[in-house]
Design a protein around this motif. Structure first.
Motif, PDB file in Angstrom:
ATOM      1  N   GLY A 101       1.011  -0.774   0.018  1.00  0.00           N
ATOM      2  CA  GLY A 101       0.054  -0.176   0.094  1.00  0.00           C
ATOM      3  C   GLY A 101       1.110   1.232  -0.381  1.00  0.00           C
ATOM      4  N   ILE A 102       1.561   1.054   1.139  1.00  0.00           N
ATOM      5  CA  ILE A 102       2.820   2.525   0.683  1.00  0.00           C
ATOM      6  C   ILE A 102       3.210   2.820  -0.415  1.00  0.00           C
ATOM      7  CG2 ILE A 102       4.876   2.869   1.685  1.00  0.00           C
ATOM      8  CD1 ILE A 102       3.950   2.191   4.749  1.00  0.00           C
ATOM      9  N   ASP A 103       3.840   1.523  -0.733  1.00  0.00           N
ATOM     10  CA  ASP A 103       4.341   1.622  -2.002  1.00  0.00           C
ATOM     11  C   ASP A 103       3.753   2.044  -3.678  1.00  0.00           C
ATOM     12  OD1 ASP A 103       6.432   0.349  -1.162  1.00  0.00           O
ATOM     13  OD2 ASP A 103       6.141  -1.637  -2.395  1.00  0.00           O
ATOM     14  N   ARG A 104       2.296   1.630  -3.434  1.00  0.00           N
ATOM     15  CA  ARG A 104       1.365   2.418  -4.119  1.00  0.00           C
ATOM     16  C   ARG A 104       1.294   3.876  -4.536  1.00  0.00           C
ATOM     17  NH1 ARG A 104      -3.121  -2.179  -5.696  1.00  0.00           N
ATOM     18  NH2 ARG A 104      -1.518  -3.765  -6.470  1.00  0.00           N
ATOM     19  N   VAL A 105       1.082   3.881  -2.946  1.00  0.00           N
ATOM     20  CA  VAL A 105       0.762   5.488  -2.305  1.00  0.00           C
ATOM     21  C   VAL A 105       1.996   6.499  -3.319  1.00  0.00           C
ATOM     22  CG1 VAL A 105       0.983   7.108  -0.620  1.00  0.00           C
ATOM     23  CG2 VAL A 105      -0.432   5.260  -0.804  1.00  0.00           C
ATOM     24  N   ASP A 106       3.286   5.606  -3.304  1.00  0.00           N
ATOM     25  CA  ASP A 106       4.169   6.865  -3.084  1.00  0.00           C
ATOM     26  C   ASP A 106       4.769   6.545  -4.561  1.00  0.00           C
ATOM     27  OD1 ASP A 106       7.851   5.687  -4.456  1.00  0.00           O
ATOM     28  OD2 ASP A 106       7.716   7.159  -3.278  1.00  0.00           O
ATOM     29  N   LEU A 107       4.092   5.590  -5.728  1.00  0.00           N
ATOM     30  CA  LEU A 107       3.662   5.345  -7.396  1.00  0.00           C
ATOM     31  C   LEU A 107       3.242   6.776  -7.809  1.00  0.00           C
ATOM     32  CD1 LEU A 107       3.816   1.205  -8.510  1.00  0.00           C
ATOM     33  CD2 LEU A 107       5.577   3.668  -8.717  1.00  0.00           C
ATOM     34  N   ILE A 108       1.678   6.679  -6.783  1.00  0.00           N
ATOM     35  CA  ILE A 108       0.768   7.531  -6.817  1.00  0.00           C
ATOM     36  C   ILE A 108       1.449   8.650  -7.321  1.00  0.00           C
ATOM     37  CG2 ILE A 108      -1.156   8.675  -6.500  1.00  0.00           C
ATOM     38  CD1 ILE A 108      -2.213   5.814  -6.139  1.00  0.00           C
ATOM     39  N   LEU A 109       2.657   9.724  -5.601  1.00  0.00           N
ATOM     40  CA  LEU A 109       2.423  10.762  -6.208  1.00  0.00           C
ATOM     41  C   LEU A 109       3.977  11.298  -6.405  1.00  0.00           C
ATOM     42  CD1 LEU A 109       2.463  10.383  -2.030  1.00  0.00           C
ATOM     43  CD2 LEU A 109       1.173  11.638  -3.393  1.00  0.00           C
ATOM     44  N   ASN A 110       4.375  10.526  -6.685  1.00  0.00           N
ATOM     45  CA  ASN A 110       5.445  10.288  -8.444  1.00  0.00           C
ATOM     46  C   ASN A 110       5.270   9.920  -9.592  1.00  0.00           C
ATOM     47  OD1 ASN A 110       8.191  10.460  -6.731  1.00  0.00           O
ATOM     48  ND2 ASN A 110       8.349   8.259  -5.890  1.00  0.00           N
ATOM     49  N   ALA A 111       3.945  10.487  -9.533  1.00  0.00           N
ATOM     50  CA  ALA A 111       3.140  10.191 -11.208  1.00  0.00           C
ATOM     51  C   ALA A 111       2.832  11.703 -11.472  1.00  0.00           C
ATOM     52  CB  ALA A 111       1.979  10.241 -11.105  1.00  0.00           C
ATOM     53  N   PHE A 112       3.226  12.573 -10.489  1.00  0.00           N
ATOM     54  CA  PHE A 112       3.336  13.915 -10.499  1.00  0.00           C
ATOM     55  C   PHE A 112       3.917  14.921 -10.711  1.00  0.00           C
ATOM     56  CE2 PHE A 112      -1.386  14.615  -9.144  1.00  0.00           C
ATOM     57  CZ  PHE A 112      -2.329  13.499  -9.006  1.00  0.00           C
ATOM     58  N   THR A 113       4.957  14.784 -11.529  1.00  0.00           N
ATOM     59  CA  THR A 113       6.815  15.037 -12.340  1.00  0.00           C
ATOM     60  C   THR A 113       6.513  16.197 -12.553  1.00  0.00           C
ATOM     61  OG1 THR A 113       6.597  13.538 -13.557  1.00  0.00           O
ATOM     62  CG2 THR A 113       7.624  12.104 -11.631  1.00  0.00           C
ATOM     63  N   GLY A 114       5.283  16.931 -13.454  1.00  0.00           N
ATOM     64  CA  GLY A 114       5.764  17.928 -13.257  1.00  0.00           C
ATOM     65  C   GLY A 114       4.484  18.700 -13.744  1.00  0.00           C
ATOM     66  N   PRO A 115       4.706  19.995 -14.186  1.00  0.00           N
ATOM     67  CA  PRO A 115       2.912  20.734 -13.681  1.00  0.00           C
ATOM     68  C   PRO A 115       1.957  20.290 -13.680  1.00  0.00           C
ATOM     69  CG  PRO A 115       4.218  22.198 -15.468  1.00  0.00           C
ATOM     70  CD  PRO A 115       5.600  20.223 -15.108  1.00  0.00           C
ATOM     71  N   GLY A 116       0.958  20.734 -13.861  1.00  0.00           N
ATOM     72  CA  GLY A 116      -0.652  20.412 -14.614  1.00  0.00           C
ATOM     73  C   GLY A 116      -1.043  19.356 -13.325  1.00  0.00           C
ATOM     74  N   GLN A 117      -1.928  19.461 -13.691  1.00  0.00           N
ATOM     75  CA  GLN A 117      -2.831  17.871 -12.767  1.00  0.00           C
ATOM     76  C   GLN A 117      -3.763  16.927 -13.850  1.00  0.00           C
ATOM     77  OE1 GLN A 117      -6.376  20.409 -10.867  1.00  0.00           O
ATOM     78  NE2 GLN A 117      -6.435  21.702 -12.755  1.00  0.00           N
ATOM     79  N   LEU A 118      -3.498  15.900 -13.896  1.00  0.00           N
ATOM     80  CA  LEU A 118      -3.631  14.611 -13.972  1.00  0.00           C
ATOM     81  C   LEU A 118      -4.820  13.837 -13.742  1.00  0.00           C
ATOM     82  CD1 LEU A 118      -0.290  13.056 -12.881  1.00  0.00           C
ATOM     83  CD2 LEU A 118      -0.934  14.028 -15.082  1.00  0.00           C
ATOM     84  N   THR A 119      -5.639  13.217 -14.416  1.00  0.00           N
ATOM     85  CA  THR A 119      -7.034  12.681 -14.758  1.00  0.00           C
ATOM     86  C   THR A 119      -6.185  11.217 -13.846  1.00  0.00           C
ATOM     87  OG1 THR A 119      -6.880  11.451 -16.582  1.00  0.00           O
ATOM     88  CG2 THR A 119      -7.791  13.291 -16.802  1.00  0.00           C
ATOM     89  N   LEU A 120      -7.670  10.446 -13.682  1.00  0.00           N
ATOM     90  CA  LEU A 120      -7.786   9.363 -12.884  1.00  0.00           C
ATOM     91  C   LEU A 120      -6.285   8.519 -14.635  1.00  0.00           C
ATOM     92  CD1 LEU A 120      -8.021   6.914 -11.291  1.00  0.00           C
ATOM     93  CD2 LEU A 120     -10.757   6.671 -12.122  1.00  0.00           C
ATOM     94  N   ALA A 121      -7.184   8.605 -15.504  1.00  0.00           N
ATOM     95  CA  ALA A 121      -6.449   7.461 -16.516  1.00  0.00           C
ATOM     96  C   ALA A 121      -5.046   7.116 -16.433  1.00  0.00           C
ATOM     97  CB  ALA A 121      -7.738   7.407 -17.906  1.00  0.00           C
ATOM     98  N   GLN A 122      -4.205   9.023 -16.248  1.00  0.00           N
ATOM     99  CA  GLN A 122      -3.274   9.029 -16.825  1.00  0.00           C
ATOM    100  C   GLN A 122      -2.443   8.432 -15.478  1.00  0.00           C
ATOM    101  OE1 GLN A 122      -4.476  13.584 -16.927  1.00  0.00           O
ATOM    102  NE2 GLN A 122      -3.025  13.387 -18.958  1.00  0.00           N
ATOM    103  N   ILE A 123      -2.952   8.977 -14.700  1.00  0.00           N
ATOM    104  CA  ILE A 123      -2.345   8.079 -12.888  1.00  0.00           C
ATOM    105  C   ILE A 123      -1.914   6.806 -13.259  1.00  0.00           C
ATOM    106  CG2 ILE A 123      -2.393   8.136 -10.217  1.00  0.00           C
ATOM    107  CD1 ILE A 123      -3.834  10.893 -10.561  1.00  0.00           C
ATOM    108  N   ALA A 124      -3.120   6.092 -13.915  1.00  0.00           N
ATOM    109  CA  ALA A 124      -3.205   4.332 -13.467  1.00  0.00           C
ATOM    110  C   ALA A 124      -2.671   4.152 -14.703  1.00  0.00           C
ATOM    111  CB  ALA A 124      -4.839   4.279 -13.930  1.00  0.00           C
ATOM    112  N   ARG A 125      -2.409   4.994 -15.437  1.00  0.00           N
ATOM    113  CA  ARG A 125      -0.912   4.448 -16.940  1.00  0.00           C
ATOM    114  C   ARG A 125       0.307   4.982 -16.200  1.00  0.00           C
ATOM    115  NH1 ARG A 125      -3.796   6.788 -20.553  1.00  0.00           N
ATOM    116  NH2 ARG A 125      -2.448   9.023 -20.317  1.00  0.00           N
ATOM    117  N   ARG A 126       0.013   6.525 -15.450  1.00  0.00           N
ATOM    118  CA  ARG A 126       1.894   6.124 -15.260  1.00  0.00           C
ATOM    119  C   ARG A 126       2.584   5.239 -14.483  1.00  0.00           C
ATOM    120  NH1 ARG A 126       2.873  12.756 -15.091  1.00  0.00           N
ATOM    121  NH2 ARG A 126       2.281  13.637 -17.873  1.00  0.00           N
TER     122      ARG A 126
END
Length: 251
Positions: free
Chosen positions: A13-38
């Motif tokens: 669970g912690i590893d997955r949270v880390d993956l999700i937070l690290n998906a936000f590596t650039g400016p702007g916002q992300l959708t659910l689909a983009q986060i799942a893909r990343r």
């Protein structure tokens, strides 16, 4: 663990949270689909975690888009500030310990408690029940008195304390003591925290911008609470404050 994350073990669970937070590596916002893909995490799991992270303030949501939340910003800012503060303070704390022989502390305020960012033991072989990373009530310690006095002063019209909180309502005696601390830039603990132990504390900061407090602590029979000691502790706080690139304190 939250019921929303019970479909995976704690470490995963912690590893997955880390993956999700690290998906936000650039400016702007992300959708659910983009986060799942990343992240490569199943979309249903990502959605549950995103909702929980939004609830905790780690992320924020606008419509179908997510971005990093203010709680992460607060924690990141605090970590940077504390790291800079600690690094700036170390050489001056060492010198203060060398000159006085007493235990020195560096502390910040968290609600009605102080958190010790640094403790350096003195040379008198006295065991003082504090530790780096530890907490104590701010009511009786000299560093706590300094920090509370300035937080109360800020709330009375000099600004606002960093976390927006204040300790419980002050007694008339406390109000007088805090006013004197703000006026003179010094606080004392005369066996209030530990029997036969005294402390002299001073701010790292000035008026609206007290970022921390320092103190020397030692046996009351060896700790001279005189003008020389007071000036030395205040000067050390001023030097640390200046090292942070802020306005020089008047001593």
């Amino acid at each position: 663990m939250s019921a929303q994350l019970q479909d995976c073990p704690p470490a995963a669970g912690i590893d997955r949270v880390d993956l999700i937070l690290n998906a936000f590596t650039g400016p702007g916002q992300l959708t659910l689909a983009q986060i799942a893909r990343r992240t490569g995490v199943p979309r249903s799991s990502v959605h549950r975690m995103l909702e929980r992270l939004v609830h905790l303030g780690w992320l924020s949501r606008s419509g179908h888009q997510y971005r990093l939340g203010l709680r992460l910003f607060e924690l990141g800012t605090l970590a940077v500030q504390q790291d800079r503060l600690h690094a700036a303070a170390l050489p001056y704390l060492r010198e203060l310990r060398r000159l006085t022989g007493h235990t020195v502390h560096l502390a910040i305020l968290d609600g009605d408690q102080v958190i010790y960012l640094e403790k350096m033991d003195g040379s008198f072989g006295v065991d003082i029940d504090t530790r780096t990373g530890g907490r104590r009530s701010a009511a009786t310690t000299s560093v706590g008195k300094v920090l509370v006095a300035n937080a109360v002063g800020a709330a009375s019209g000099l600004g606002a304390p960093p976390d927006g909180r204040l300790p419980d309502a002050e007694s008339a005696r406390s109000r007088r003591e805090h006013a004197a601390i703000r006026l003179h830039g010094i606080a004392f603990d005369r066996e209030e925290t530990m029997p036969r132990m005294g402390c002299v504390g001073a701010p790292v900061g000035f008026k609206r911008d007290v970022v921390a407090a320092i103190s020397i602590s030692g046996p009351v029979e060896r700790l001279a609470m005189d003008g020389k000691t007071i000036n030395l502790v205040r000067l050390t706080g001023s030097q640390i404050y200046s090292k942070l690139g802020r306005r020089q304190l008047a001593i």
